[in-house]
Design an enzyme around this catalytic site. Structure first.
Site, PDB file in Angstrom:
ATOM      1  N   SER A  51       1.777  -9.703  -0.711  1.00 52.94           N
ATOM      2  CA  SER A  51       1.416  -8.275  -0.522  1.00 52.94           C
ATOM      3  C   SER A  51       1.570  -7.631   0.786  1.00 52.94           C
ATOM      4  O   SER A  51       1.396  -6.488   1.022  1.00 52.94           O
ATOM      5  CB  SER A  51      -0.001  -8.084  -1.315  1.00 52.94           C
ATOM      6  OG  SER A  51      -0.834  -9.011  -0.304  1.00 52.94           O
ATOM      7  N   GLU A  99     -10.404   5.423   3.279  1.00 52.57           N
ATOM      8  CA  GLU A  99     -11.090   4.201   3.986  1.00 52.57           C
ATOM      9  C   GLU A  99      -9.871   3.250   4.323  1.00 52.57           C
ATOM     10  O   GLU A  99      -8.871   3.022   3.740  1.00 52.57           O
ATOM     11  CB  GLU A  99     -12.274   3.464   2.990  1.00 52.57           C
ATOM     12  CG  GLU A  99     -11.613   2.484   2.167  1.00 52.57           C
ATOM     13  CD  GLU A  99     -10.831   3.354   1.029  1.00 52.57           C
ATOM     14  OE1 GLU A  99     -10.057   2.571   0.467  1.00 52.57           O
ATOM     15  OE2 GLU A  99     -11.094   4.416   0.682  1.00 52.57           O
ATOM     16  N   LYS A 102       0.788  -1.113  -0.187  1.00 52.54           N
ATOM     17  CA  LYS A 102       0.055  -0.203   0.060  1.00 52.54           C
ATOM     18  C   LYS A 102       0.883   1.281   0.063  1.00 52.54           C
ATOM     19  O   LYS A 102       0.482   2.340  -0.427  1.00 52.54           O
ATOM     20  CB  LYS A 102      -1.029  -0.058   1.223  1.00 52.54           C
ATOM     21  CG  LYS A 102      -1.851  -1.012   1.270  1.00 52.54           C
ATOM     22  CD  LYS A 102      -3.093  -0.896   0.312  1.00 52.54           C
ATOM     23  CE  LYS A 102      -4.083  -2.134   0.299  1.00 52.54           C
ATOM     24  NZ  LYS A 102      -5.165  -1.682  -0.615  1.00 52.54           N
TER      25      LYS A 102
END
Length: 400
Positions: free
Chosen positions: A384, A118, A96
């Site tokens: 990830s 969010e 991210k």
């Protein structure tokens, strides 16, 4: 690469990936989105922006993230060799941060006074809070109450980093409701706020913009795996919720016809139950949060409640580019259950000393499942995120 899949021509000027994507939003918000699009196109081409982003990715995030061969896991499964792209080793513990730095730099250059977002599993929230702290921009994160309870470590990280965490008590109290809440706050002042969407979803330009920032994952991996093995992988795979980590890996391999590309959705308690979030597998085209995509919906077109053991995957829609890739047949979309995910979580932890995020464990589960059918082949999994955030939940669930 098939021209239709090239990032240079996709999406089109209206933000469409085939029949998916676009801007299904009120006219007053369209003007704001067009302003963001124009700013992004202008800023991303500047040498100053590119140099600052490259420097941060190298010296702050720690890129390039390495490729790792899972020798013991591969031996246990038999058949294929399983490799991991270690996005879990990035600063903040997941992929991210790649797009959050880009979004924070964009917000700063546009003079925005607050960044909103969010988060489900909390990884996007932590990464954005980190990037905003670095840029000196106030940050507000909306998160469902169920996810706040489940992902307590990430909630604490966001607060320590100076972000305001807004609990969302409506609906299912998970990711979809957090998106609704954050979007409502954004609409109060879209001129001065930036809604930094956490995946390749939402109205144009966000599916394109987040993809562009995440492409570094696949670009690195394609070069690294060839250096390590002397050839391209036979298969690449990643978990798919909204789809940012997957599209980041997949984009670099679209032109390689011999590379099989597989996205792994969460089938939760089973595809024959309502307790799953297998959007592409079980959904149909619809509109959600300002864009068109495959959507789990009722007969009236309203999003259905969804479920996954992984908070970052329980979203009723999916990125428009994934929807298009499904129709083209270039990417296969399969699913993994909660139990398969937990089995992979434990196996990777105990055989390789790597604790994965529950989201990533879905992709590991599929690799473990398919490996016996592919003797001598190489599978590259996008790991990830790391699983620190999930430890309390898994320990309690499995009574470890």
């Amino acid at each position: 690469m098939d021209k239709a899949l090239s990032p240079e021509v996709m999406p089109d000027a209206k933000g469409m990936f085939g029949e998916y994507g676009g801007q299904e939003i009120p006219p007053q918000l369209k003007a704001v989105m067009d302003e963001i699009t124009e700013a992004y196109y202008r800023i991303r081409q500047t040498e100053a922006f590119q140099n600052e982003l490259r420097s941060l990715l190298k010296h702050y995030v720690g890129r390039p993230s390495p490729i790792y061969f899972c020798k013991r896991l591969s031996e246990k499964c038999g058949g294929a060799n399983i490799y991991l792209k270690r996005e879990d080793l990035n600063h903040t513990g997941a992929h991210k941060i790649n797009h959050c730095l880009g979004e924070a730099l964009l917000a700063k250059s546009m003079g925005k006074t607050k960044v909103l977002a969010e988060t489900g599993a909390g990884q996007h929230g932590v990464a954005l809070a980190t990037a905003c702290a670095l840029m000196g921009i106030p940050c507000e994160i909306h998160m469902g109450e169920i996810d706040i309870e489940k992902e307590h470590p990430n909630v604490m990280r966001m607060k320590v980093l100076g972000a305001t965490v807004v609990p969302v008590s409506r609906g299912t109290r998970t990711l979809k409701d957090a998106v609704d809440s954050a979007f409502e706050e954004y609409l109060k002042d879209p001129k001065n706020f930036l809604y930094a969407i956490g995946s390749v979803v939402g109205p144009h330009p966000f599916p394109m913009m987040v993809r562009d920032f995440q492409q570094i994952v696949g670009e690195e991996a394609r070069e690294q795996i060839q250096e390590m093995t002397g050839k391209l992988p036979d298969m690449v795979t990643a978990c798919v919720g909204g789809g940012s980590n997957a599209i980041g890996l997949f984009t670099a391999f679209f032109g390689d016809e011999n590379v099989r590309i597989v996205g792994v959705e969460p089938s939760g308690k089973g595809l024959d139950t309502p307790d799953h979030a297998a959007t592409i597998t079980k959904g149909k085209p619809g509109v959600l949060h300002g864009f068109r995509c495959y959507l789990l919906q009722n007969d009236s077109g309203e999003p259905l409640p969804v479920y996954s053991i992984a908070s970052g995957l329980d979203y009723p829609g999916v990125g428009p580019q994934h929807s298009y890739l499904k129709d083209l047949g270039r990417v296969e979309y399969v699913s993994a259950t909660d139990e398969e995910c937990l089995e992979a979580f434990v196996a990777l932890s105990r055989l390789e000393g790597i604790i994965p995020a529950l989201e990533s464990a879905h992709a590991v589960a599929y690799a473990m499942k398919i490996a016996p059918e592919l003797p001598g082949k190489n599978i590259l999994v996008n790991l990830s995120g790391r699983g620190d955030k999930d430890l309390d939940f898994v320990v309690n669930r499995l009574k470890l």
